[in-house]
Design an enzyme around this catalytic site. Structure first.
Site, PDB file in Angstrom:
ATOM      1  N   LYS A   1       0.813  -1.221   0.000  1.00 30.76           N
ATOM      2  CA  LYS A   1       0.000   0.000   0.000  1.00 30.76           C
ATOM      3  C   LYS A   1       0.851   1.277   0.000  1.00 30.76           C
ATOM      4  O   LYS A   1       0.428   2.296  -0.545  1.00 30.76           O
ATOM      5  CB  LYS A   1      -0.949   0.000   1.200  1.00 30.76           C
ATOM      6  CG  LYS A   1      -2.092  -0.992   1.062  1.00 30.76           C
ATOM      7  CD  LYS A   1      -3.040  -0.888   2.228  1.00 30.76           C
ATOM      8  CE  LYS A   1      -4.262  -1.757   2.011  1.00 30.76           C
ATOM      9  NZ  LYS A   1      -5.250  -1.629   3.078  1.00 30.76           N
TER      10      LYS A   1
ATOM     11  N   ASN B   1      -5.000   2.114  -1.530  1.00 32.52           N
ATOM     12  CA  ASN B   1      -5.527   0.763  -1.752  1.00 32.52           C
ATOM     13  C   ASN B   1      -6.258   0.666  -3.092  1.00 32.52           C
ATOM     14  O   ASN B   1      -6.679  -0.416  -3.478  1.00 32.52           O
ATOM     15  CB  ASN B   1      -6.458   0.322  -0.607  1.00 32.52           C
ATOM     16  CG  ASN B   1      -7.795   1.035  -0.635  1.00 32.52           C
ATOM     17  OD1 ASN B   1      -7.892   2.133  -1.173  1.00 32.52           O
ATOM     18  ND2 ASN B   1      -8.811   0.429  -0.066  1.00 32.52           N
TER      19      ASN B   1
ATOM     20  N   GLY C   1      -1.722   0.301   9.517  1.00 31.48           N
ATOM     21  CA  GLY C   1      -2.307   0.776   8.262  1.00 31.48           C
ATOM     22  C   GLY C   1      -3.791   1.096   8.368  1.00 31.48           C
ATOM     23  O   GLY C   1      -4.232   2.181   7.945  1.00 31.48           O
TER      24      GLY C   1
ATOM     25  N   TYR D   1     -13.361  -8.305  10.965  1.00 33.61           N
ATOM     26  CA  TYR D   1     -14.651  -8.828  10.479  1.00 33.61           C
ATOM     27  C   TYR D   1     -14.707 -10.351  10.543  1.00 33.61           C
ATOM     28  O   TYR D   1     -15.755 -10.948  10.322  1.00 33.61           O
ATOM     29  CB  TYR D   1     -14.950  -8.337   9.043  1.00 33.61           C
ATOM     30  CG  TYR D   1     -13.815  -8.527   8.075  1.00 33.61           C
ATOM     31  CD1 TYR D   1     -13.679  -9.701   7.356  1.00 33.61           C
ATOM     32  CD2 TYR D   1     -12.873  -7.531   7.903  1.00 33.61           C
ATOM     33  CE1 TYR D   1     -12.627  -9.874   6.479  1.00 33.61           C
ATOM     34  CE2 TYR D   1     -11.806  -7.688   7.015  1.00 33.61           C
ATOM     35  CZ  TYR D   1     -11.695  -8.862   6.315  1.00 33.61           C
ATOM     36  OH  TYR D   1     -10.645  -9.035   5.461  1.00 33.61           O
TER      37      TYR D   1
ATOM     38  N   GLY E   1     -16.125  -5.028  11.422  1.00 36.21           N
ATOM     39  CA  GLY E   1     -15.439  -4.430  10.278  1.00 36.21           C
ATOM     40  C   GLY E   1     -15.982  -4.824   8.906  1.00 36.21           C
ATOM     41  O   GLY E   1     -15.438  -4.385   7.890  1.00 36.21           O
TER      42      GLY E   1
HETATM   43  P1  NDP Z   1      -0.921  -3.505  10.753  1.00 33.05           P
HETATM   44  O1  NDP Z   1       0.025  -4.635  10.828  1.00 33.05           O
HETATM   45  O2  NDP Z   1      -0.612  -2.346   9.895  1.00 33.05           O
HETATM   46  O3  NDP Z   1      -1.159  -2.951  12.266  1.00 33.05           O
HETATM   47  C1  NDP Z   1      -1.418  -3.822  13.325  1.00 33.05           C
HETATM   48  C2  NDP Z   1      -1.767  -3.015  14.577  1.00 33.05           C
HETATM   49  O4  NDP Z   1      -2.145  -3.935  15.602  1.00 33.05           O
HETATM   50  C3  NDP Z   1      -0.603  -2.201  15.115  1.00 33.05           C
HETATM   51  O5  NDP Z   1      -1.051  -1.019  15.690  1.00 33.05           O
HETATM   52  C4  NDP Z   1      -0.020  -3.158  16.168  1.00 33.05           C
HETATM   53  O6  NDP Z   1       0.664  -2.500  17.188  1.00 33.05           O
HETATM   54  C5  NDP Z   1      -1.290  -3.721  16.748  1.00 33.05           C
HETATM   55  N1  NDP Z   1      -1.069  -4.996  17.428  1.00 33.05           N
HETATM   56  C6  NDP Z   1      -0.908  -6.212  16.863  1.00 33.05           C
HETATM   57  N2  NDP Z   1      -0.724  -7.151  17.831  1.00 33.05           N
HETATM   58  C7  NDP Z   1      -0.782  -6.495  19.019  1.00 33.05           C
HETATM   59  C8  NDP Z   1      -0.674  -6.891  20.382  1.00 33.05           C
HETATM   60  N3  NDP Z   1      -0.471  -8.174  20.704  1.00 33.05           N
HETATM   61  N4  NDP Z   1      -0.788  -5.958  21.343  1.00 33.05           N
HETATM   62  C9  NDP Z   1      -0.988  -4.669  21.025  1.00 33.05           C
HETATM   63  N5  NDP Z   1      -1.101  -4.206  19.749  1.00 33.05           N
HETATM   64  C10 NDP Z   1      -0.992  -5.114  18.761  1.00 33.05           C
HETATM   65  O7  NDP Z   1      -2.329  -4.149  10.366  1.00 33.05           O
HETATM   66  P2  NDP Z   1      -3.618  -3.423   9.769  1.00 33.05           P
HETATM   67  O8  NDP Z   1      -3.687  -2.058  10.305  1.00 33.05           O
HETATM   68  O9  NDP Z   1      -3.656  -3.633   8.327  1.00 33.05           O
HETATM   69  O10 NDP Z   1      -4.804  -4.324  10.396  1.00 33.05           O
HETATM   70  C11 NDP Z   1      -5.209  -4.192  11.755  1.00 33.05           C
HETATM   71  C12 NDP Z   1      -6.548  -4.912  11.931  1.00 33.05           C
HETATM   72  O11 NDP Z   1      -7.550  -4.255  11.152  1.00 33.05           O
HETATM   73  C13 NDP Z   1      -6.527  -6.366  11.461  1.00 33.05           C
HETATM   74  O12 NDP Z   1      -7.235  -7.133  12.398  1.00 33.05           O
HETATM   75  C14 NDP Z   1      -7.256  -6.351  10.142  1.00 33.05           C
HETATM   76  O13 NDP Z   1      -7.974  -7.524   9.908  1.00 33.05           O
HETATM   77  C15 NDP Z   1      -8.227  -5.186  10.325  1.00 33.05           C
HETATM   78  N6  NDP Z   1      -8.522  -4.536   9.046  1.00 33.05           N
HETATM   79  C16 NDP Z   1      -9.834  -4.430   8.681  1.00 33.05           C
HETATM   80  C17 NDP Z   1     -10.173  -3.838   7.502  1.00 33.05           C
HETATM   81  C18 NDP Z   1     -11.620  -3.744   7.114  1.00 33.05           C
HETATM   82  O14 NDP Z   1     -11.906  -3.356   5.984  1.00 33.05           O
HETATM   83  N7  NDP Z   1     -12.535  -4.042   8.003  1.00 33.05           N
HETATM   84  C19 NDP Z   1      -9.150  -3.279   6.595  1.00 33.05           C
HETATM   85  C20 NDP Z   1      -7.800  -3.437   7.077  1.00 33.05           C
HETATM   86  C21 NDP Z   1      -7.517  -4.058   8.267  1.00 33.05           C
HETATM   87  P3  NDP Z   1       2.249  -2.739  17.475  1.00 33.05           P
HETATM   88  O15 NDP Z   1       2.954  -1.659  16.721  1.00 33.05           O
HETATM   89  O16 NDP Z   1       2.370  -2.562  18.942  1.00 33.05           O
HETATM   90  O17 NDP Z   1       2.589  -4.125  17.004  1.00 33.05           O
END
Ligand code: NDP
Length: 292
Positions: free
Chosen positions: A74, A95, A137, A235, A256
């Protein structure tokens, strides 16, 4: 699938990601093309990192309608565009790509999908305060679009790491462009998290906590005040542990799926200038997930 309808005039929309095969986007867009009689097909392509630039060039060389891009491309895709929408510039990732008049135009419809799903649930967000868990993201797209669309104050929580620092550097640009107050906090500061949720109208989980393991990012259930709307970007599962906790406390809960479908609907409209038949798509996708 009615392949006999494909002709020499049929236009292509691609989905470029790695992995790409699991995506529901081909199903969603092909259903909409069929329903509206649009002469186009949507296909998913698993793209290796070394081939990504060539894949983007193929959009113009094959005169495609455009493409969606997803993880992990992205941000790279944004650097290969001729033009960008305002929200894509602010988010720093795209996207959706539209090929128009010889130009590749990058958009980000993830945040648009989030706001559209709030609207669908009749949630008022203009002038409101939101707490967002995560700064990845999805979170950045949701935060930027919410700020652009009139949310007054956003508390963002992430663990203190490289991502935290990256987002910290981004805040002045968001504040300057939107006038929204954006404050970043440490996700591990429970007291502060509880206080921010209590003063918020909407709590958004944009972390992946709850996607694989049956766990919630919230420990203190006293934060689920009755006026709080709890939104989970996840979701699958349909109802995360977070949404279960909030529902028991009487909060309105939203998953979601709406965000996913409306980000697709916004992309579809950019390619075709037509509204996606969202209700039909939702019904078909839900039926399929439930094996009906
Ligand atoms: P990224 O990898 O870009 O970001 C992940 C985020 O989750 C970071 O802020 C990360 O923080 C945090 N995180 C992950 N594991 C942990 C943990 N154990 N404790 C605390 N924080 C944690 O992923 P995306 O942003 O792309 O996706 C995030 C969620 O959103 C996913 O579940 C995805 O399915 C959902 N999503 C839904 C969409 C929709 O259309 N409904 C579209 C895109 C995503 P840290 O820096 O601390 O690791």
């Amino acid at each position: 699938m009615k392949k006999q309808n494909i002709s020499g005039y049929t236009r292509l929309v691609g989905f470029f990601a790695s992995p790409a095969r699991h995506s529901i986007s081909p199903k969603m867009h092909n259903l909409a093309f069929d329903h509206l009689g649009i002469d186009a097909v949507y296909l998913a392509f698993d793209i290796e990192e070394n081939d990504f630039e060539t894949a983007i060039q193929s959009i113009s060389s094959l005169n495609m309608l455009g493409a969606n891009v997803s993880m992990p491309y992205k941000q790279t895709a944004l650097t290969l565009m001729d033009e960008l929408s305002d929200s894509a510039k602010l988010i720093g990732a795209i996207n959706t790509i539209v090929y128009k008049e010889g130009k590749l135009i990058g958009h980000n419809t993830d945040g648009i999908g989030f706001i559209a799903s709030l609207k669908e649930n009749k949630v008022t967000y203009i002038g409101k305060t939101i707490t967002v868990l995560g700064a990845g993201g999805a979170a950045i797209a949701m935060i930027c679009q919410a700020a652009l669309d009139g949310v007054k104050k956003i508390h963002v929580f992430n663990r203190k790491n490289e991502r935290y620092l990256q987002f910290y550097k981004k805040i002045p640009e968001i504040v300057e462009r939107t006038g929204c107050q954006v404050i970043l906090h440490d996700l591990e500061d429970d007291g502060l998290l509880n206080g921010c949720i209590l003063e918020s109208d909407i709590l958004v989980n944009a972390t992946s906590i709850g996607m694989v393991e049956n766990r919630s990012p919230i420990y203190n259930e006293a934060v689920f005040h009755p006026n709080l709307i709890v939104y989970d970007a996840i979701y699958e599962p349909k109802e995360t542990k977070l949404l279960q906790q909030a529902k028991i406390k009487g909060c309105l809960t939203i998953n979601g799926l709406g965000m996913l479908i409306y980000q697709g609907a916004a992309a579809f409209e950019l390619w075709t200038q037509k509204k996606m038949p969202v209700e039909l798509i939702k019904e078909k996708i839900m039926n399929e997930k439930e094996g009906k």
